[in-house]
Design a protein around this motif. Sequence first.
Motif, PDB file in Angstrom:
ATOM      1  N   LEU A   6       0.830  -1.205   0.000  1.00  0.00           N
ATOM      2  CA  LEU A   6       0.000   0.000   0.000  1.00  0.00           C
ATOM      3  C   LEU A   6       0.864   1.256   0.000  1.00  0.00           C
ATOM      4  CD1 LEU A   6      -2.774   1.282   0.066  1.00  0.00           C
ATOM      5  CD2 LEU A   6      -2.745   1.060   2.556  1.00  0.00           C
ATOM      6  N   GLU A   7       1.904   1.260   0.792  1.00  0.00           N
ATOM      7  CA  GLU A   7       2.808   2.413   0.833  1.00  0.00           C
ATOM      8  C   GLU A   7       3.500   2.609  -0.511  1.00  0.00           C
ATOM      9  OE1 GLU A   7       6.804   3.797   3.186  1.00  0.00           O
ATOM     10  OE2 GLU A   7       5.287   2.695   4.319  1.00  0.00           O
ATOM     11  N   ASN A   8       3.937   1.517  -1.137  1.00  0.00           N
ATOM     12  CA  ASN A   8       4.570   1.613  -2.458  1.00  0.00           C
ATOM     13  C   ASN A   8       3.588   2.138  -3.499  1.00  0.00           C
ATOM     14  OD1 ASN A   8       7.031   0.694  -1.509  1.00  0.00           O
ATOM     15  ND2 ASN A   8       6.631  -1.432  -2.085  1.00  0.00           N
ATOM     16  N   TYR A   9       2.332   1.694  -3.432  1.00  0.00           N
ATOM     17  CA  TYR A   9       1.303   2.162  -4.356  1.00  0.00           C
ATOM     18  C   TYR A   9       1.077   3.661  -4.184  1.00  0.00           C
ATOM     19  CZ  TYR A   9      -3.300   2.937  -6.370  1.00  0.00           C
ATOM     20  OH  TYR A   9      -4.356   3.448  -7.087  1.00  0.00           O
ATOM     21  N   GLU A  10       0.937   4.121  -2.947  1.00  0.00           N
ATOM     22  CA  GLU A  10       0.720   5.541  -2.687  1.00  0.00           C
ATOM     23  C   GLU A  10       1.906   6.383  -3.130  1.00  0.00           C
ATOM     24  OE1 GLU A  10      -0.282   5.656   1.464  1.00  0.00           O
ATOM     25  OE2 GLU A  10      -2.394   5.218   1.066  1.00  0.00           O
ATOM     26  N   THR A  11       3.106   5.893  -2.909  1.00  0.00           N
ATOM     27  CA  THR A  11       4.308   6.600  -3.351  1.00  0.00           C
ATOM     28  C   THR A  11       4.332   6.713  -4.865  1.00  0.00           C
ATOM     29  OG1 THR A  11       5.539   5.849  -1.419  1.00  0.00           O
ATOM     30  CG2 THR A  11       6.832   6.579  -3.306  1.00  0.00           C
ATOM     31  N   ASP A  12       3.981   5.632  -5.548  1.00  0.00           N
ATOM     32  CA  ASP A  12       3.954   5.644  -7.010  1.00  0.00           C
ATOM     33  C   ASP A  12       2.891   6.617  -7.525  1.00  0.00           C
ATOM     34  OD1 ASP A  12       4.771   4.643  -9.622  1.00  0.00           O
ATOM     35  OD2 ASP A  12       2.806   3.663  -9.675  1.00  0.00           O
ATOM     36  N   MET A  13       1.726   6.653  -6.883  1.00  0.00           N
ATOM     37  CA  MET A  13       0.667   7.578  -7.289  1.00  0.00           C
ATOM     38  C   MET A  13       1.104   9.030  -7.102  1.00  0.00           C
ATOM     39  SD  MET A  13      -1.801   5.828  -8.527  1.00  0.00           S
ATOM     40  CE  MET A  13      -3.156   6.979  -8.507  1.00  0.00           C
ATOM     41  N   GLU A  14       1.779   9.336  -6.000  1.00  0.00           N
ATOM     42  CA  GLU A  14       2.280  10.697  -5.763  1.00  0.00           C
ATOM     43  C   GLU A  14       3.316  11.082  -6.819  1.00  0.00           C
ATOM     44  OE1 GLU A  14       1.750  13.269  -3.658  1.00  0.00           O
ATOM     45  OE2 GLU A  14       0.086  12.299  -2.645  1.00  0.00           O
ATOM     46  N   LEU A  15       4.187  10.162  -7.169  1.00  0.00           N
ATOM     47  CA  LEU A  15       5.202  10.438  -8.187  1.00  0.00           C
ATOM     48  C   LEU A  15       4.549  10.687  -9.549  1.00  0.00           C
ATOM     49  CD1 LEU A  15       8.155  10.737  -8.929  1.00  0.00           C
ATOM     50  CD2 LEU A  15       8.281   8.244  -9.173  1.00  0.00           C
ATOM     51  N   GLN A  16       3.531   9.893  -9.896  1.00  0.00           N
ATOM     52  CA  GLN A  16       2.809  10.109 -11.147  1.00  0.00           C
ATOM     53  C   GLN A  16       2.119  11.472 -11.148  1.00  0.00           C
ATOM     54  OE1 GLN A  16       0.126   6.903 -12.114  1.00  0.00           O
ATOM     55  NE2 GLN A  16       1.706   5.353 -11.795  1.00  0.00           N
ATOM     56  N   LEU A  17       1.560  11.857 -10.000  1.00  0.00           N
ATOM     57  CA  LEU A  17       0.899  13.152  -9.888  1.00  0.00           C
ATOM     58  C   LEU A  17       1.907  14.290 -10.041  1.00  0.00           C
ATOM     59  CD1 LEU A  17      -1.766  14.622  -9.356  1.00  0.00           C
ATOM     60  CD2 LEU A  17      -1.221  14.514  -6.921  1.00  0.00           C
ATOM     61  N   TYR A  18       3.070  14.151  -9.420  1.00  0.00           N
ATOM     62  CA  TYR A  18       4.114  15.170  -9.566  1.00  0.00           C
ATOM     63  C   TYR A  18       4.515  15.311 -11.038  1.00  0.00           C
ATOM     64  CZ  TYR A  18       8.561  17.373  -9.978  1.00  0.00           C
ATOM     65  OH  TYR A  18       9.567  18.193 -10.403  1.00  0.00           O
ATOM     66  N   ARG A  19       4.684  14.189 -11.718  1.00  0.00           N
ATOM     67  CA  ARG A  19       5.069  14.238 -13.134  1.00  0.00           C
ATOM     68  C   ARG A  19       3.999  14.925 -13.970  1.00  0.00           C
ATOM     69  NH1 ARG A  19       7.285   8.139 -13.093  1.00  0.00           N
ATOM     70  NH2 ARG A  19       9.406   8.600 -12.379  1.00  0.00           N
ATOM     71  N   GLU A  20       2.730  14.640 -13.665  1.00  0.00           N
ATOM     72  CA  GLU A  20       1.642  15.315 -14.380  1.00  0.00           C
ATOM     73  C   GLU A  20       1.689  16.814 -14.113  1.00  0.00           C
ATOM     74  OE1 GLU A  20      -3.186  15.508 -14.288  1.00  0.00           O
ATOM     75  OE2 GLU A  20      -2.274  13.529 -14.061  1.00  0.00           O
ATOM     76  N   TYR A  21       1.889  17.192 -12.846  1.00  0.00           N
ATOM     77  CA  TYR A  21       2.006  18.613 -12.489  1.00  0.00           C
ATOM     78  C   TYR A  21       3.133  19.268 -13.290  1.00  0.00           C
ATOM     79  CZ  TYR A  21       3.755  22.645  -9.967  1.00  0.00           C
ATOM     80  OH  TYR A  21       4.233  23.882  -9.663  1.00  0.00           O
ATOM     81  N   ARG A  22       4.273  18.635 -13.303  1.00  0.00           N
ATOM     82  CA  ARG A  22       5.433  19.173 -14.028  1.00  0.00           C
ATOM     83  C   ARG A  22       5.118  19.360 -15.508  1.00  0.00           C
ATOM     84  NH1 ARG A  22       9.880  14.988 -14.579  1.00  0.00           N
ATOM     85  NH2 ARG A  22       8.355  14.337 -16.107  1.00  0.00           N
ATOM     86  N   ASP A  23       4.359  18.442 -16.083  1.00  0.00           N
ATOM     87  CA  ASP A  23       4.032  18.506 -17.506  1.00  0.00           C
ATOM     88  C   ASP A  23       2.992  19.577 -17.831  1.00  0.00           C
ATOM     89  OD1 ASP A  23       5.829  16.459 -17.996  1.00  0.00           O
ATOM     90  OD2 ASP A  23       4.285  14.900 -18.068  1.00  0.00           O
ATOM     91  N   VAL A  24       2.095  19.890 -16.876  1.00  0.00           N
ATOM     92  CA  VAL A  24       1.011  20.837 -17.174  1.00  0.00           C
ATOM     93  C   VAL A  24       1.209  22.222 -16.569  1.00  0.00           C
ATOM     94  CG1 VAL A  24      -0.665  18.962 -17.422  1.00  0.00           C
ATOM     95  CG2 VAL A  24      -0.486  20.188 -15.238  1.00  0.00           C
ATOM     96  N   ALA A  25       2.145  22.399 -15.668  1.00  0.00           N
ATOM     97  CA  ALA A  25       2.302  23.677 -14.955  1.00  0.00           C
ATOM     98  C   ALA A  25       2.469  24.861 -15.895  1.00  0.00           C
ATOM     99  CB  ALA A  25       3.466  23.599 -13.976  1.00  0.00           C
ATOM    100  N   ASN A  26       3.168  24.671 -16.998  1.00  0.00           N
ATOM    101  CA  ASN A  26       3.406  25.796 -17.920  1.00  0.00           C
ATOM    102  C   ASN A  26       2.155  26.201 -18.699  1.00  0.00           C
ATOM    103  OD1 ASN A  26       3.320  23.585 -19.597  1.00  0.00           O
ATOM    104  ND2 ASN A  26       5.069  24.187 -20.823  1.00  0.00           N
ATOM    105  N   LEU A  27       1.054  25.474 -18.549  1.00  0.00           N
ATOM    106  CA  LEU A  27      -0.199  25.819 -19.210  1.00  0.00           C
ATOM    107  C   LEU A  27      -1.036  26.808 -18.390  1.00  0.00           C
ATOM    108  CD1 LEU A  27      -1.336  22.232 -20.281  1.00  0.00           C
ATOM    109  CD2 LEU A  27      -0.146  23.936 -21.694  1.00  0.00           C
ATOM    110  N   PHE A  28      -0.597  27.102 -17.155  1.00  0.00           N
ATOM    111  CA  PHE A  28      -1.403  27.886 -16.235  1.00  0.00           C
ATOM    112  C   PHE A  28      -0.684  29.155 -15.791  1.00  0.00           C
ATOM    113  CE2 PHE A  28      -2.872  23.564 -16.015  1.00  0.00           C
ATOM    114  CZ  PHE A  28      -4.247  23.723 -16.107  1.00  0.00           C
ATOM    115  N   SER A  29      -1.473  30.118 -15.323  1.00  0.00           N
ATOM    116  CA  SER A  29      -0.941  31.420 -14.918  1.00  0.00           C
ATOM    117  C   SER A  29      -0.784  31.576 -13.416  1.00  0.00           C
ATOM    118  CB  SER A  29      -1.861  32.537 -15.423  1.00  0.00           C
ATOM    119  OG  SER A  29      -1.941  32.493 -16.829  1.00  0.00           O
ATOM    120  N   TYR A  30      -1.526  30.789 -12.629  1.00  0.00           N
ATOM    121  CA  TYR A  30      -1.511  30.955 -11.170  1.00  0.00           C
ATOM    122  C   TYR A  30      -1.384  29.616 -10.450  1.00  0.00           C
ATOM    123  CZ  TYR A  30      -3.398  35.534 -12.289  1.00  0.00           C
ATOM    124  OH  TYR A  30      -3.575  36.790 -12.808  1.00  0.00           O
ATOM    125  N   VAL A  31      -0.740  29.677  -9.294  1.00  0.00           N
ATOM    126  CA  VAL A  31      -0.704  28.579  -8.332  1.00  0.00           C
ATOM    127  C   VAL A  31      -1.527  29.039  -7.147  1.00  0.00           C
ATOM    128  CG1 VAL A  31       0.742  27.238  -6.763  1.00  0.00           C
ATOM    129  CG2 VAL A  31       1.603  27.853  -9.020  1.00  0.00           C
TER     130      VAL A  31
END
Length: 108
Positions: A6-31
């Motif tokens: 379960l911990e490995n699954y959650e860690t993997d999900m967080e890493l996937q989410l970070y990668r998605e954030y990194r890929d889409v952040a330049n599409l937005f104007s505000y955090v």
Amino acid sequence: MSAEDLENYETDMELQLYREYRDVANLFSYVVETERRFYLANHVDLQAKSADGEIYFDLTLQDAWVWDVYRSARFVKSVRVITFKDVNVEELVKNDDLSLPKDAGLEG
């Protein structure tokens, strides 16, 4: 499923989410950061309001992305958030020199 699985699954999900954030952040104007969520958005309307002596924030975001591991659809057209805690809004700098390199050691 073991606790380690379960911990490995959650860690993997967080890493996937970070990668998605990194890929889409330049599409937005505000955090935007609230006590419960983290958002990227292209339009932010933040209103401080008062009711019964309490101050609260009425936040409306348009064209947004929500940092939430458990959401299946993180891109949303409109979000309205009411919160009694502080809200942090920052305008993103559109500068490629400040972005993380794609090979920052987080590829898997």
